[in-house]
Design a protein around this motif. Structure first.
Motif, PDB file in Angstrom:
ATOM      1  N   UNK B 222      23.954 146.244  42.999  1.00  0.00           N
ATOM      2  CA  UNK B 222      22.573 145.789  43.102  1.00  0.00           C
ATOM      3  C   UNK B 222      22.268 145.377  44.549  1.00  0.00           C
ATOM      4  N   UNK B 223      23.199 144.644  45.165  1.00  0.00           N
ATOM      5  CA  UNK B 223      23.001 144.213  46.549  1.00  0.00           C
ATOM      6  C   UNK B 223      22.769 145.409  47.460  1.00  0.00           C
ATOM      7  N   UNK B 224      23.604 146.427  47.259  1.00  0.00           N
ATOM      8  CA  UNK B 224      23.467 147.620  48.108  1.00  0.00           C
ATOM      9  C   UNK B 224      22.084 148.242  47.959  1.00  0.00           C
ATOM     10  N   UNK B 225      21.630 148.316  46.708  1.00  0.00           N
ATOM     11  CA  UNK B 225      20.306 148.897  46.474  1.00  0.00           C
ATOM     12  C   UNK B 225      19.206 148.056  47.098  1.00  0.00           C
ATOM     13  N   UNK B 226      19.331 146.746  46.906  1.00  0.00           N
ATOM     14  CA  UNK B 226      18.301 145.847  47.452  1.00  0.00           C
ATOM     15  C   UNK B 226      18.220 145.996  48.964  1.00  0.00           C
ATOM     16  N   UNK B 227      19.376 145.896  49.616  1.00  0.00           N
ATOM     17  CA  UNK B 227      19.388 145.931  51.077  1.00  0.00           C
ATOM     18  C   UNK B 227      18.903 147.287  51.581  1.00  0.00           C
ATOM     19  N   UNK B 228      19.383 148.348  50.954  1.00  0.00           N
ATOM     20  CA  UNK B 228      18.971 149.681  51.409  1.00  0.00           C
ATOM     21  C   UNK B 228      17.466 149.863  51.238  1.00  0.00           C
ATOM     22  N   UNK B 229      16.939 149.358  50.121  1.00  0.00           N
ATOM     23  CA  UNK B 229      15.501 149.503  49.875  1.00  0.00           C
ATOM     24  C   UNK B 229      14.692 148.732  50.916  1.00  0.00           C
ATOM     25  N   UNK B 230      15.116 147.493  51.179  1.00  0.00           N
ATOM     26  CA  UNK B 230      14.373 146.684  52.156  1.00  0.00           C
ATOM     27  C   UNK B 230      14.468 147.317  53.541  1.00  0.00           C
ATOM     28  N   UNK B 231      15.665 147.816  53.869  1.00  0.00           N
ATOM     29  CA  UNK B 231      15.821 148.450  55.185  1.00  0.00           C
ATOM     30  C   UNK B 231      14.913 149.673  55.299  1.00  0.00           C
ATOM     31  N   UNK B 232      14.815 150.417  54.213  1.00  0.00           N
ATOM     32  CA  UNK B 232      13.939 151.582  54.189  1.00  0.00           C
ATOM     33  C   UNK B 232      12.489 151.155  54.362  1.00  0.00           C
TER      34      UNK B 232
END
Lengths: 419, 303
Positions: B222-232
């Motif tokens: 979940x963390x990976x998805x959250x961070x990747x989404x925000x970075x995007x």
């Protein structure tokens, strides 16, 4: 942040000299570095030591860089300099174009020259007149009445119909125009016998002078402060003559001391947005506009109002409009962008400005109807809509800003387009 | 009382103990600020953790944190000190009633520390148990220029002048951290007295580390998805890009909703935690969010 490859730091014991030279290179590239900073840098490097090479970068960075734009310049010069400082001279000649490339992607010099020429034509013709001050004086003395009536005529003459000589004269008149503004109430206070708030500190101090006897209450009132002025000036082809005159006007307003306006920010736009505030600080109006023209590469090009306003809203509005700025937008509203975006950007601009005044030279035609899509999209979001085609109309603008509720021609035109 | 860190590495460790993940560049300037006793000027977008640095330093070193929140019109009386006039007035009346209205004695008594109300700047100049305090001057860009000029004395000599008491000098200079969101340019004279650092949005790895430290309950995926989404999201053309604070908020929101993986519906429901402008939300909601999510999934898949 850019990842930096390991760098070879010269270890010949000449670090102090090297840092000094490095600072000099940075200064040449436009960073503001005084001798005090160099001392700081040496002290900082001593303090941090050399446990890791990249620390050296960040140590110097912390001392020498003081604004985000400078980071790229610093990175460039750092790489070039600490790779081999012996080639400093050679490097300086190579470096400047490279750094410029990072700072802002400037186009070739030809475009700049063209823009400057476009901006400056007429100046060469004015200069002799300005130079021959004595002759002028004689002429005016001989024919004073004619001068006054000519001035009157010039006041209402359209900028576009002026001859070169008339433009030169008009510029002189514009330089005297004023843009008075009402001050805003500040949170700061000052002593005022008619004030409403008691100043206990001063009251007490006065009482102490009389052995603790309270005689009169010292009161304070709100100080007043001046708002900022933000000018957004369309410099596309259809606007060139007007925007040049209006920029003369803005220069005059920006350089008049003590006439209101805390700060005057100016931007030009055509196909892209350019901040020319810095250039307005030139005392000489021609030098100022030449510098501005060199920076704005889209002089007399097309118009993309929507995307330029978007750029302004995103990058600048929060920086220059923080404290209740008045915005003057100078444009004919003939836009190539889709109207939906334009309307949204205008709304955003309107929301963040204390007052948004639109100056449109097209308004000089009797029976002007705001049919163009761009104009219809922009009109609902301005506080005031005025013409700006002659000295008299610029003078009116001065009066309009002084009045709290002035909508110019907006209401009439809104009825025309049936809103 | 913990000692000042010996080198840059120690600064990073110290901040990490306080759940603050600093990159090497930030650790370097913090180290220099501590070592040289210079104020540290931090600029950057909102929500990149500028204020948190001051809190982390104060907690790590066991110092008192004194915060001066700036606002337009802030003046010396609310930043340095004020007199307790009501108490002074009572003292005068009491003296009168007691018939001991000796002018000099009264004057000497009235303008003493007893009647002084300390405000942040003065408090920071006082010796504190546990060592010099951390003075956080937050959002300096919100004040006006007169106050900036006033700060020059405080920050270069670590002293303040009170007309009635004279100049008060800090026995040990406080650790000063100034922050600015850059809504307006701060004057060079003030910047010159400080070490400067631009706090950028973190890289993917650093943001993951921050999220681990701040929202440890979130699962790795979940963390990976959250961070990747925000970075995007930060690469999109938004009016206000989400900061790290928003990432953490969002993670906590998702955890509260028992979400285990992102989906377009979940994003639509919780977008308010990361985007704070209606325009931005309207721009991302719906198919753009789904497209971004698909891209994020594609990026993460090989890892």
């Amino acid at each position: 942040m850019a990842d930096l490859a390991p760098l070879d730091i010269p270890e010949d014991g000449k670090l102090t000299a090297n840092i000094t030279h490095f600072a000099r290179a940075l200064r040449k590239a436009g960073l503001r570095i005084g001798p005090g900073r160099v001392l700081d840098a040496i002290r900082a490097v001593e303090a941090a030591g050399f446990s890791e090479k990249r620390d050296f970068y960040w140590v110097l960075h912390a001392v020498f860089v003081s604004r985000p734009e400078e980071r790229a310049v610093f990175a460039q010069i750092f790489r070039l300099y600490w790779r081999d400082p012996r080639y400093l001279e050679h490097m300086m000649s190579l470096m400047l174009p490279a750094v410029r490339g990072v700072q802002e992607d400037r186009r070739a010099a030809a475009a700049e020259k063209r823009a400057a020429e476009a901006l400056l034509d007429g100046v060469a013709r004015d200069t002799p007149e300005m130079g021959e001050g004595e002759n002028d004086e004689v002429q005016i003395e001989a024919d004073a009445t004619a001068t006054i009536s000519a001035e009157e005529r010039l006041r209402t003459l359209d900028f576009e119909q002026m001859s070169v000589a008339e433009i030169a004269e008009a510029k002189r008149m514009i330089a005297k125009l004023e843009l008075p503004v009402r001050p805003l109430a500040s949170r700061r206070t000052r002593t005022d016998p008619a004030g409403r708030v008691a100043d206990w500190r001063a009251t007490m101090r006065q009482a102490m002078r009389r052995g603790g006897e309270m005689q009169a209450l010292v009161t304070r009132r709100r100080r007043e402060r001046w708002p900022n002025l933000v000018v957004l000036c369309d410099i596309s082809g259809s606007m060139s003559q007007y925007s040049r005159m209006v920029l003369h006007f803005v220069h005059a307003v920006a350089n008049r001391k003590g006439a209101g306006w805390a700060k005057v920010h100016a931007f030009t736009f055509g196909t892209r947005l350019t901040n020319i505030t810095r250039h307005l600080a030139h005392r000489d109006v021609d030098a100022a506009l030449a510098a501005a023209g060199a920076e704005a590469q889209d002089w007399q090009g097309g118009t993309r109002i929507g995307s330029c306003l978007h750029a302004f809203n995103r990058d600048w509005s929060r920086r220059v409009m923080g404290q209740g700025a008045v915005v003057i937008l100078i444009s004919d509203g003939l836009d190539r962008d889709p109207a939906a975006d334009l309307s949204r950007e205008m709304e955003r601009l309107h929301l963040s400005a204390r007052r948004l005044i639109w100056i449109n030279p097209l308004l000089r035609w009797d029976g002007f109807v705001p049919k163009a899509r761009g104009i219809a999209a922009m009109l609902p979001h301005v506080d005031s809509f005025r013409a700006g085609h002659s000295i008299a109309s610029l003078d009116d603008l001065g009066r309009a800003i002084g009045a709290a509720r002035d909508s110019g021609e907006k209401d009439r035109l809104m009825r025309l387009i049936g809103v | 009382m913990p000692h000042l860190p010996e080198d840059i590495h120690a600064v990073g460790r110290l901040l990490a103990d306080e759940n603050y993940v600093a990159d090497r560049a930030l650790a370097t300037v913090v180290f220099l600020a501590l070592k040289l006793g210079r104020p540290l000027f931090l600029e950057g977008e909102a929500g990149t953790g500028k204020t948190e640095i001051a809190k982390a330093i104060a907690a790590a070193l066991g110092r008192r944190l004194i915060r001066l929140q700036c606002y337009e019109g802030l003046d010396a009386a609310s930043a340095v000190c004020d007199w307790n006039f009501a108490a002074q007035m009572i003292a005068i009346r009491t003296a009168e009633a007691g018939g001991t209205a000796d002018r000099d004695a009264l004057r000497a008594e009235l303008f003493t520390e007893d009647y002084l109300i300390e405000r942040p700047l003065l408090a920071a100049m006082r010796p504190q148990p546990g060592g010099a305090p951390v003075l956080l001057i937050d959002e300096l860009d919100r004040t006006d220029e007169p106050f900036e000029a006033f700060l020059l004395e405080a920050l270069s000599d670590f002293q303040v002048t009170i007309p009635e008491l004279g100049t008060i000098r800090a026995p040990e200079p406080p650790i000063v951290i100034l922050t600015s969101n850059r809504t307006r340019e701060v004057h060079d004279a003030l910047k010159r007295r400080c070490l400067y650092h631009w706090v950028d949005y973190p890289t993917f790895d650093r943001e993951m580390a921050i999220l681990h430290a701040r929202a440890p309950e979130a699962t790795e995926s979940l963390s990976r998805e959250i961070v990747a989404f925000v970075q995007k999201l930060r690469t999109e053309d938004l009016f206000k890009k989400p900061g790290v604070a928003e990432t953490i908020d969002w993670a906590k929101c998702l955890l509260a909703l028992d979400v285990i993986a992102l989906s377009p519906e979940v994003i639509a429901d919780t977008l308010g935690a990361i985007l704070k402008y209606q325009d931005d939300i309207a721009k991302i909601t719906g198919s753009p969010a789904k497209k971004l999510l698909d891209e994020v999934r594609a990026d993460l898949a090989p890892a």
